[in-house]
Design an enzyme around this catalytic site. Structure first.
Site, PDB file in Angstrom:
ATOM      1  N   GLN A 197      49.258  42.861  41.626  1.00  0.00           N
ATOM      2  CA  GLN A 197      50.180  41.874  40.549  1.00  0.00           C
ATOM      3  C   GLN A 197      51.193  42.826  39.975  1.00  0.00           C
ATOM      4  O   GLN A 197      51.804  42.237  39.126  1.00  0.00           O
ATOM      5  CB  GLN A 197      49.438  41.195  39.748  1.00  0.00           C
ATOM      6  CG  GLN A 197      48.462  40.198  40.223  1.00  0.00           C
ATOM      7  CD  GLN A 197      49.268  38.910  40.860  1.00  0.00           C
ATOM      8  OE1 GLN A 197      50.239  38.719  40.702  1.00  0.00           O
ATOM      9  NE2 GLN A 197      48.477  38.140  41.606  1.00  0.00           N
TER      10      GLN A 197
ATOM     11  N   ASN B 172      46.213  39.337  37.065  1.00  0.00           N
ATOM     12  CA  ASN B 172      46.832  38.156  37.801  1.00  0.00           C
ATOM     13  C   ASN B 172      46.844  37.060  36.849  1.00  0.00           C
ATOM     14  O   ASN B 172      47.697  36.228  37.124  1.00  0.00           O
ATOM     15  CB  ASN B 172      45.895  38.040  39.143  1.00  0.00           C
ATOM     16  CG  ASN B 172      44.321  38.090  38.767  1.00  0.00           C
ATOM     17  OD1 ASN B 172      43.964  39.249  38.343  1.00  0.00           O
ATOM     18  ND2 ASN B 172      43.583  36.893  39.411  1.00  0.00           N
TER      19      ASN B 172
ATOM     20  N   CYS C 214      41.790  31.377  43.860  1.00  0.00           N
ATOM     21  CA  CYS C 214      40.378  31.531  44.763  1.00  0.00           C
ATOM     22  C   CYS C 214      39.445  30.621  43.933  1.00  0.00           C
ATOM     23  O   CYS C 214      38.304  30.378  44.411  1.00  0.00           O
ATOM     24  CB  CYS C 214      39.942  32.786  45.239  1.00  0.00           C
ATOM     25  SG  CYS C 214      40.413  34.092  43.980  1.00  0.00           S
TER      26      CYS C 214
ATOM     27  N   THR D 158      44.301  47.273  66.058  1.00  0.00           N
ATOM     28  CA  THR D 158      46.024  47.321  66.407  1.00  0.00           C
ATOM     29  C   THR D 158      46.710  46.600  65.327  1.00  0.00           C
ATOM     30  O   THR D 158      46.253  45.723  64.506  1.00  0.00           O
ATOM     31  CB  THR D 158      46.032  46.296  67.419  1.00  0.00           C
ATOM     32  OG1 THR D 158      45.445  46.640  68.682  1.00  0.00           O
ATOM     33  CG2 THR D 158      47.480  46.180  67.996  1.00  0.00           C
TER      34      THR D 158
ATOM     35  N   HIS E 126      51.998  39.660  50.254  1.00  0.00           N
ATOM     36  CA  HIS E 126      52.276  37.961  49.892  1.00  0.00           C
ATOM     37  C   HIS E 126      52.691  37.913  48.383  1.00  0.00           C
ATOM     38  O   HIS E 126      52.897  36.823  48.183  1.00  0.00           O
ATOM     39  CB  HIS E 126      51.321  37.189  50.350  1.00  0.00           C
ATOM     40  CG  HIS E 126      50.173  37.217  49.804  1.00  0.00           C
ATOM     41  ND1 HIS E 126      49.676  35.868  48.986  1.00  0.00           N
ATOM     42  CD2 HIS E 126      49.172  37.889  50.053  1.00  0.00           C
ATOM     43  CE1 HIS E 126      48.482  36.223  48.624  1.00  0.00           C
ATOM     44  NE2 HIS E 126      48.020  37.347  49.017  1.00  0.00           N
TER      45      HIS E 126
ATOM     46  N   SER F 278      49.586  44.278  48.006  1.00  0.00           N
ATOM     47  CA  SER F 278      49.607  43.101  48.781  1.00  0.00           C
ATOM     48  C   SER F 278      50.746  42.488  49.066  1.00  0.00           C
ATOM     49  O   SER F 278      51.505  42.197  48.364  1.00  0.00           O
ATOM     50  CB  SER F 278      48.518  42.020  48.389  1.00  0.00           C
ATOM     51  OG  SER F 278      48.652  40.764  49.170  1.00  0.00           O
TER      52      SER F 278
ATOM     53  N   GLY G  96      45.244  42.595  50.109  1.00  0.00           N
ATOM     54  CA  GLY G  96      44.649  43.279  48.992  1.00  0.00           C
ATOM     55  C   GLY G  96      43.285  43.279  48.829  1.00  0.00           C
ATOM     56  O   GLY G  96      42.603  44.265  48.428  1.00  0.00           O
ATOM     57  N   THR G  97      42.575  42.318  49.419  1.00  0.00           N
ATOM     58  CA  THR G  97      41.039  42.263  49.228  1.00  0.00           C
ATOM     59  C   THR G  97      40.566  43.624  50.108  1.00  0.00           C
ATOM     60  O   THR G  97      39.624  44.257  49.830  1.00  0.00           O
ATOM     61  CB  THR G  97      40.650  40.661  49.945  1.00  0.00           C
ATOM     62  OG1 THR G  97      41.167  40.003  49.059  1.00  0.00           O
ATOM     63  CG2 THR G  97      39.151  40.732  50.001  1.00  0.00           C
TER      64      THR G  97
HETATM   65  N1  PLP Z   1      43.868  41.829  43.427  1.00  0.00           N
HETATM   66  C1  PLP Z   1      44.576  41.143  42.652  1.00  0.00           C
HETATM   67  C2  PLP Z   1      45.015  41.516  41.241  1.00  0.00           C
HETATM   68  C3  PLP Z   1      45.128  39.766  43.238  1.00  0.00           C
HETATM   69  O1  PLP Z   1      45.865  39.054  42.214  1.00  0.00           O
HETATM   70  C4  PLP Z   1      44.811  39.193  44.558  1.00  0.00           C
HETATM   71  C5  PLP Z   1      45.210  37.876  45.040  1.00  0.00           C
HETATM   72  O2  PLP Z   1      45.203  37.076  44.230  1.00  0.00           O
HETATM   73  C6  PLP Z   1      44.111  40.140  45.263  1.00  0.00           C
HETATM   74  C7  PLP Z   1      43.602  41.397  44.814  1.00  0.00           C
HETATM   75  C8  PLP Z   1      43.804  40.039  46.620  1.00  0.00           C
HETATM   76  O3  PLP Z   1      44.781  40.194  47.415  1.00  0.00           O
HETATM   77  P1  PLP Z   1      45.010  39.394  48.954  1.00  0.00           P
HETATM   78  O4  PLP Z   1      45.199  37.950  48.644  1.00  0.00           O
HETATM   79  O5  PLP Z   1      46.109  40.059  49.484  1.00  0.00           O
HETATM   80  O6  PLP Z   1      43.497  39.772  49.694  1.00  0.00           O
END
Ligand code: PLP
Length: 412
Positions: free
Chosen positions: A185, A157, A336, A243, A207, A205, A72-73
């Site tokens: 989310q 989130n 985080c 890759t 996970h 994302s 996601g990041t």
């Molecule tokens: N965006 C939101 C709303 C999230 O909750 C998160 C993860 O906590 C992310 C982005 C980041 O995703 P990733 O952990 O896959 O980098």
């Protein structure tokens, strides 16, 4: 062995057994580089393209509009850095994940190129109301002639609160501005259709939806010109070099298929019912409240798995630790920022006091949770809250009596 119940699925979710099974061959027998033209490469290429179709089906878009990323990041960063240039204006919200907020902060810093200072982007952070919702008319009012991009998340989130993304999409379209939404989310929890939202870019994302960690995707609407962040080979139609993470992508594809099947079975409604039972009974504890409630006491529309509750007189971090010792995993907010004692920026943006924000706990359910897991939560949370309150200097017994009377009146 100690019983462990995991109610922190917004931090990450366990990989479902079907997802693991789908991924397994790509660590062993099917190991090819998806760019190789021989048999081994063709085998993994087919798997990657099948996963792209599955992700596209989840989002209601074409497979060619999906770019796989490391999560996601990276997808959030690609959307923002891919579009915004020096001198552009970006509209975002105060409750975004740090993957968006810190990318915006970077965009706003000026850089020195060949001795000349070049101004960064201008960024507007749209506030939210007490329910944690962005007002689309604020987004509209903040538009400027140089606005390039609006980035407002689909679901928060920490609170699970859904944002009015379709209305924001309409505003963006009318203004000829690109619209990105972080749907990390929301994916797998509520149905998503990129045309209904009217977004040009959308992040997911794996996970957070029972796929593996370290893989995600960015939807990029056809015709949206995006500067890549990584330079290398021509992978992902030259939008993301490197890759492909084949097992991860296969896992994301399978997770997307399972999410679609889950909506068809009505899993989301069952999950909402389990969450509502947990929430209702926890709110029966005195001096508690729901973060994201409207004035009538009705919850604001949310994803079905999340509830965020304050327990006055308690340090959230202490409660998380005490519950962990009993076998229950929950969180004070974004994973985080755990370990730091800063109150959640989302709850502060909603107008909570620092004390109440720090006294708030997020419970988030996943597909693996059973009714017994909810029972376990309801067994350990109330007793732990009362024990911590007994020890709390700020939560005296006399005040507790008054609070109970006020609480009873409120819930009458
Ligand atoms: N965006 C939101 C709303 C999230 O909750 C998160 C993860 O906590 C992310 C982005 C980041 O995703 P990733 O952990 O896959 O980098």
């Amino acid at each position: 062995m100690m019983r462990r119940v995991y109610l922190d699925n917004n931090a990450t979710t366990p990989v479902l057994p079907e997802v693991l099974e789908a991924m397994r061959p790509y660590f062993g027998e099917h190991f090819g580089n998806a760019s190789s033209i021989h048999h081994h490469g063709q085998e993994t290429r087919t798997a990657v393209e099948r996963a792209r179709e599955s992700v596209a089906a989840l989002l209601g878009c074409r497979a060619s509009e999906i770019v796989f990323t490391s999560g996601g990041t990276e997808a959030d960063n690609l959307a923002l850095f891919g579009l915004a240039r020096h001198g552009d204006h970006v509209n975002t919200s105060t409750i975004e994940h740090h993957a968006v907020l810190n990318a915006c902060k970077r965009l706003a810093t000026s850089s020195v190129i060949e001795g000349n200072e070049i101004q960064g982007c201008e960024v507007t952070y749209i506030p939210v109301d007490g329910h944690g919702v962005v007002d689309p008319s604020d987004v509209k009012r903040a538009l400027r002639p140089n606005t390039k991009l609006i980035s407002v998340m689909f679901a928060n989130n920490e609170t699970g609160v859904l944002q009015p993304v379709a209305e924001i999409g309409k505003i963006a379209r009318e203004a000829g501005v690109r619209f990105h939404t972080d749907a990390v989310q929301a994916a797998g929890k509520v149905p998503i259709d990129v045309d209904t939202i009217g977004c040009d870019l959308l992040t997911i994302s794996a996970h957070k939806m029972h796929g593996p960690q370290g893989v995600g995707a960015l939807y990029i609407r056809k015709g949206t010109a995006l500067e890549p962040m990584l330079y290398g080979g021509s992978h992902e139609r030259s939008r993301r070099a490197g890759t492909e993470n084949v097992p991860g992508i296969v896992g994301l594809g399978k997770a997307a298929e399972l999410a679609i099947a889950g909506f068809e079975r009505g899993d989301d409604r069952k999950m909402a019912a389990a969450r509502d039972r947990l929430e209702r009974e926890l709110l029966a504890i005195e001096a508690t409240g729901l973060n994201g409630t409207d004035f009538r006491g009705e919850p604001t529309p949310r994803v079905p798995n999340t509830t965020n509750i304050y327990f006055d007189g308690i340090e959230g971090e202490a409660l998380v630790i005490a519950l962990d010792l009993k076998g229950l995993a929950v969180s004070t907010g974004a994973a985080c920022s755990s370990g730091s004692i800063e109150p959640s920026h989302v709850l502060l943006a909603m107008g909570l006091s620092s004390e109440r924000a720090k006294a708030s706990i997020r419970f988030s359910l996943g597909k693996q949770n059973s009714p017994e897991d909810i029972d376990f939560g309801l067994e350990v949370v109330p007793e732990t809250v009362s024990r911590l309150r007994e020890l709390s200097p700020t939560y005296s017994k006399a005040a507790s009596y008054e609070r109970r009377a006020a609480h009873n009146q409120r819930s009458a």
